[in-house]
Design a protein around this motif. Structure first.
Motif, PDB file in Angstrom:
ATOM      1  N   GLY A 192     -30.766   6.779 -24.462  1.00 25.85           N
ATOM      2  CA  GLY A 192     -30.723   6.808 -25.676  1.00 25.85           C
ATOM      3  C   GLY A 192     -30.021   5.784 -26.343  1.00 25.85           C
ATOM      4  O   GLY A 192     -29.304   4.881 -25.748  1.00 25.85           O
ATOM      5  N   ASN A 193     -30.439   5.243 -27.775  1.00 18.58           N
ATOM      6  CA  ASN A 193     -29.762   4.098 -28.528  1.00 18.58           C
ATOM      7  C   ASN A 193     -28.331   4.062 -28.424  1.00 18.58           C
ATOM      8  O   ASN A 193     -27.897   3.007 -28.350  1.00 18.58           O
ATOM      9  N   THR A 194     -27.922   5.383 -28.754  1.00 16.45           N
ATOM     10  CA  THR A 194     -26.470   5.149 -28.912  1.00 16.45           C
ATOM     11  C   THR A 194     -25.895   4.958 -27.450  1.00 16.45           C
ATOM     12  O   THR A 194     -24.735   4.299 -27.568  1.00 16.45           O
ATOM     13  N   ALA A 195     -26.392   5.541 -26.548  1.00 23.11           N
ATOM     14  CA  ALA A 195     -25.689   5.311 -25.183  1.00 23.11           C
ATOM     15  C   ALA A 195     -25.898   3.876 -24.720  1.00 23.11           C
ATOM     16  O   ALA A 195     -24.966   3.395 -24.034  1.00 23.11           O
ATOM     17  N   GLU A 196     -27.117   3.250 -25.172  1.00 20.70           N
ATOM     18  CA  GLU A 196     -27.155   1.842 -24.953  1.00 20.70           C
ATOM     19  C   GLU A 196     -26.078   0.891 -25.506  1.00 20.70           C
ATOM     20  O   GLU A 196     -25.460   0.104 -24.996  1.00 20.70           O
ATOM     21  N   VAL A 197     -25.783   1.384 -26.690  1.00 21.68           N
ATOM     22  CA  VAL A 197     -24.701   0.584 -27.458  1.00 21.68           C
ATOM     23  C   VAL A 197     -23.401   0.835 -27.204  1.00 21.68           C
ATOM     24  O   VAL A 197     -22.488   0.006 -26.756  1.00 21.68           O
ATOM     25  N   ILE A 198     -23.313   2.139 -26.552  1.00 22.54           N
ATOM     26  CA  ILE A 198     -21.827   2.299 -25.967  1.00 22.54           C
ATOM     27  C   ILE A 198     -21.533   1.551 -24.743  1.00 22.54           C
ATOM     28  O   ILE A 198     -20.492   0.907 -24.493  1.00 22.54           O
ATOM     29  N   LEU A 199     -22.684   1.437 -23.742  1.00 17.42           N
ATOM     30  CA  LEU A 199     -22.440   0.837 -22.556  1.00 17.42           C
ATOM     31  C   LEU A 199     -22.458  -0.770 -22.853  1.00 17.42           C
ATOM     32  O   LEU A 199     -21.689  -1.265 -21.951  1.00 17.42           O
ATOM     33  N   ASN A 200     -22.967  -1.281 -23.856  1.00 18.48           N
ATOM     34  CA  ASN A 200     -22.600  -2.815 -24.153  1.00 18.48           C
ATOM     35  C   ASN A 200     -21.455  -3.009 -24.709  1.00 18.48           C
ATOM     36  O   ASN A 200     -21.053  -4.121 -24.920  1.00 18.48           O
ATOM     37  N   GLY A 201     -20.808  -1.707 -25.190  1.00 23.36           N
ATOM     38  CA  GLY A 201     -19.633  -2.073 -25.996  1.00 23.36           C
ATOM     39  C   GLY A 201     -18.208  -1.922 -24.993  1.00 23.36           C
ATOM     40  O   GLY A 201     -17.117  -2.081 -25.318  1.00 23.36           O
ATOM     41  N   ILE A 202     -18.429  -1.213 -23.747  1.00 27.01           N
ATOM     42  CA  ILE A 202     -17.299  -0.816 -23.022  1.00 27.01           C
ATOM     43  C   ILE A 202     -16.893  -1.874 -21.934  1.00 27.01           C
ATOM     44  O   ILE A 202     -17.719  -2.663 -21.645  1.00 27.01           O
ATOM     45  N   GLN A 203     -15.754  -1.705 -21.272  1.00 25.85           N
ATOM     46  CA  GLN A 203     -15.243  -2.730 -20.513  1.00 25.85           C
ATOM     47  C   GLN A 203     -14.721  -1.955 -19.321  1.00 25.85           C
ATOM     48  O   GLN A 203     -13.726  -2.562 -18.451  1.00 25.85           O
ATOM     49  N   CYS A 204     -15.165  -0.924 -19.103  1.00 25.19           N
ATOM     50  CA  CYS A 204     -14.534  -0.047 -18.046  1.00 25.19           C
ATOM     51  C   CYS A 204     -15.804   0.472 -17.007  1.00 25.19           C
ATOM     52  O   CYS A 204     -16.729   0.259 -17.408  1.00 25.19           O
ATOM     53  N   SER A 205     -15.371   0.712 -15.695  1.00 32.30           N
ATOM     54  CA  SER A 205     -16.562   1.262 -14.833  1.00 32.30           C
ATOM     55  C   SER A 205     -17.104   2.512 -15.429  1.00 32.30           C
ATOM     56  O   SER A 205     -16.531   3.215 -16.487  1.00 32.30           O
ATOM     57  N   VAL A 206     -18.508   2.828 -15.184  1.00 31.70           N
ATOM     58  CA  VAL A 206     -19.064   3.805 -15.569  1.00 31.70           C
ATOM     59  C   VAL A 206     -19.809   4.796 -14.562  1.00 31.70           C
ATOM     60  O   VAL A 206     -20.213   3.918 -13.716  1.00 31.70           O
ATOM     61  N   LEU A 207     -19.658   6.211 -14.690  1.00 28.77           N
ATOM     62  CA  LEU A 207     -20.453   6.974 -13.768  1.00 28.77           C
ATOM     63  C   LEU A 207     -21.451   7.641 -14.737  1.00 28.77           C
ATOM     64  O   LEU A 207     -21.039   8.488 -15.554  1.00 28.77           O
ATOM     65  N   ALA A 208     -22.692   7.086 -14.824  1.00 29.69           N
ATOM     66  CA  ALA A 208     -23.865   7.598 -15.572  1.00 29.69           C
ATOM     67  C   ALA A 208     -24.703   8.918 -15.017  1.00 29.69           C
ATOM     68  O   ALA A 208     -25.128   8.595 -13.895  1.00 29.69           O
ATOM     69  N   VAL A 209     -24.805   9.902 -15.850  1.00 31.73           N
ATOM     70  CA  VAL A 209     -25.249  11.197 -15.328  1.00 31.73           C
ATOM     71  C   VAL A 209     -26.589  11.306 -16.099  1.00 31.73           C
ATOM     72  O   VAL A 209     -26.824  11.199 -17.222  1.00 31.73           O
ATOM     73  N   LYS A 210     -27.810  11.799 -15.302  1.00 26.68           N
ATOM     74  CA  LYS A 210     -28.953  12.179 -15.906  1.00 26.68           C
ATOM     75  C   LYS A 210     -29.161  13.774 -15.930  1.00 26.68           C
ATOM     76  O   LYS A 210     -28.398  14.228 -15.094  1.00 26.68           O
ATOM     77  N   PRO A 211     -29.737  14.500 -16.791  1.00 19.94           N
ATOM     78  CA  PRO A 211     -29.941  15.950 -16.817  1.00 19.94           C
ATOM     79  C   PRO A 211     -30.980  16.327 -15.552  1.00 19.94           C
ATOM     80  O   PRO A 211     -31.586  15.604 -15.182  1.00 19.94           O
ATOM     81  N   ASP A 212     -30.629  17.656 -15.223  1.00 23.38           N
ATOM     82  CA  ASP A 212     -31.441  17.985 -14.183  1.00 23.38           C
ATOM     83  C   ASP A 212     -32.986  18.140 -14.883  1.00 23.38           C
ATOM     84  O   ASP A 212     -33.392  18.278 -16.121  1.00 23.38           O
ATOM     85  N   GLY A 213     -33.827  17.640 -13.823  1.00 20.41           N
ATOM     86  CA  GLY A 213     -35.287  17.524 -13.964  1.00 20.41           C
ATOM     87  C   GLY A 213     -35.646  16.372 -14.794  1.00 20.41           C
ATOM     88  O   GLY A 213     -36.938  16.009 -14.862  1.00 20.41           O
ATOM     89  N   PHE A 214     -34.726  15.180 -14.823  1.00 21.82           N
ATOM     90  CA  PHE A 214     -35.184  14.012 -15.066  1.00 21.82           C
ATOM     91  C   PHE A 214     -35.957  13.185 -13.932  1.00 21.82           C
ATOM     92  O   PHE A 214     -35.757  13.233 -12.944  1.00 21.82           O
ATOM     93  N   VAL A 215     -37.223  12.663 -14.299  1.00 18.16           N
ATOM     94  CA  VAL A 215     -38.054  12.367 -13.506  1.00 18.16           C
ATOM     95  C   VAL A 215     -38.158  10.798 -13.713  1.00 18.16           C
ATOM     96  O   VAL A 215     -38.304  10.137 -14.889  1.00 18.16           O
ATOM     97  N   SER A 216     -37.741   9.707 -12.833  1.00 19.89           N
ATOM     98  CA  SER A 216     -37.720   8.381 -13.007  1.00 19.89           C
ATOM     99  C   SER A 216     -39.253   7.768 -13.257  1.00 19.89           C
ATOM    100  O   SER A 216     -40.222   8.368 -12.493  1.00 19.89           O
ATOM    101  N   PRO A 217     -39.453   7.004 -13.897  1.00 15.35           N
ATOM    102  CA  PRO A 217     -40.726   6.139 -14.156  1.00 15.35           C
ATOM    103  C   PRO A 217     -41.393   5.389 -12.974  1.00 15.35           C
ATOM    104  O   PRO A 217     -42.251   5.197 -12.836  1.00 15.35           O
ATOM    105  N   LEU A 218     -40.450   5.201 -12.032  1.00 16.60           N
ATOM    106  CA  LEU A 218     -40.607   4.599 -10.900  1.00 16.60           C
ATOM    107  C   LEU A 218     -41.028   5.644  -9.834  1.00 16.60           C
ATOM    108  O   LEU A 218     -41.492   5.088  -8.569  1.00 16.60           O
ATOM    109  N   ALA A 219     -40.873   6.777 -10.166  1.00 14.97           N
ATOM    110  CA  ALA A 219     -41.112   7.910  -8.920  1.00 14.97           C
ATOM    111  C   ALA A 219     -42.554   7.958  -8.545  1.00 14.97           C
ATOM    112  O   ALA A 219     -43.313   7.720  -9.476  1.00 14.97           O
TER     113      ALA A 219
END
Length: 317
Positions: A290-317
């Motif tokens: 998400g655009n919002t998630a991207e902006v948040i990630l570019n704005g924080i200075q702490c460690s992150v544990l990022a989670v995907k929803p069930d059923g998410f399929v990687s485009p590299l799968a």
């Protein structure tokens, strides 16, 4: 009280920075979870040039793998581990090979030191990190290299719409809250739950009397507060009264913009780890983060544990 959440952890070695605290943390996490642990080193494919006059590409590839394997095995000599640590060496593009190893090895958590872009904007996360946040199907924990100890404060960012039910968002919130509480219990850390909301009424009020608008916005706030309280009640049910009472999570309902106020709150609270979802709510095909998630990630200075929803399929799968 801590829950055994992870059974097959992948740690991505990062030799450019001091990774000893991260390795100690990963070893302890694996031991506490009785999890399998794999160390991965990805070597970018070099331009072989004149080497091709003397060796085949396969010979160079094998030599590279052996060199990196010796480096990883030497690194591991200084650490004791309850379980044997598997070592994997891959050659290619880092984020692609990390995702492939995640899928091939069926890992349920990927841990990597954040490797920032220290340019004009000085972002904590580099391009490989952002690719993983977008495309890795399993939770990704990007650790600050400066963090020497366990987390003292953990913040879980949840998202919901009180006017509509969304099973995918409900499931994602559950994963976020369970992971955040699990780490908080293991680290004896404070747990903070945050939701950021805003009202469209101010911009769309038109000729509606000001007092009516204010009353409606207050009613909206109450509805969001009820939603956040409801999630906290669900968390109590999911982890049990004893664990919940021990954590006593602090709830933060903030009116404003998530992209601005989540990083600001994390900084104000001096949070060590932010647990959040990274998938967009929109149905736009191919929009992995998400655009919002991207902006948040570019704005924080702490460690992150990022989670995907069930059923998410990687485009590299």
């Amino acid at each position: 009280m801590a829950m055994n959440r992870f059974k097959n952890i992948l740690y991505v070695a990062e030799f450019a920075v001091d990774q000893r605290p991260a390795i100690e943390r990963v070893m302890a996490l694996a031991a506490n979870n009785q999890a399998r642990l794999t160390f991965l080193q990805v070597v970018e494919q070099p331009r072989l040039g004149a080497l091709l006059d003397l060796y085949t590409p396969e010979q160079v590839d094998n030599q590279l793998r052996e060199q990196e394997r010796h480096k990883l095995e030497a690194l591991l000599l200084g650490y004791s581990s309850v379980n044997p640590v598997d070592v994997q060496i891959r050659v290619g593009s880092p984020f692609i090979e990390i995702v492939r190893q995640t899928l091939d090895g069926d890992h349920d958590l990927v841990i990597k030191l954040a490797a920032g872009d220290h340019g004009i904007h000085d972002h904590l996360f580099g391009s490989t990190d952002m690719h993983l946040l977008r495309k890795c199907p399993r939770p990704v924990w990007l650790m600050r290299s400066e963090q020497k100890t366990n987390s003292a404060k953990i913040m879980a960012a949840v998202d919901f719409d009180p006017w509509s039910a969304d099973a995918a968002i409900d499931g994602l919130n559950r994963r976020i809250l369970e992971l955040a509480s699990s780490v908080a219990l293991a680290d004896f850390a404070e747990l903070h739950l945050v939701h950021v909301w805003d009202s469209m009424l101010s911009a769309w009020a038109g000729d509606i009397p000001h007092k009516t608008v204010e009353m409606q916005i207050e009613a909206e706030r109450v509805r969001y507060q009820s939603g956040l309280d409801g999630l906290a009640a669900k968390l109590r049910h999911w982890i049990g009264d004893e664990a919940y009472n021990y954590l006593s999570p602090q709830l933060h309902l903030v009116r404003g913009s998530a992209r601005d106020d989540i990083p600001a709150l994390a900084a104000r609270l001096d949070v060590n780890l932010l647990v959040m979802g990274t998938v967009a709510r929109t149905g736009i095909k191919g929009l992995i983060i998400g655009n919002t998630a991207e902006v948040i990630l570019n704005g924080i200075q702490c460690s992150v544990l990022a989670v995907k929803p069930d059923g998410f399929v990687s485009p590299l799968a």
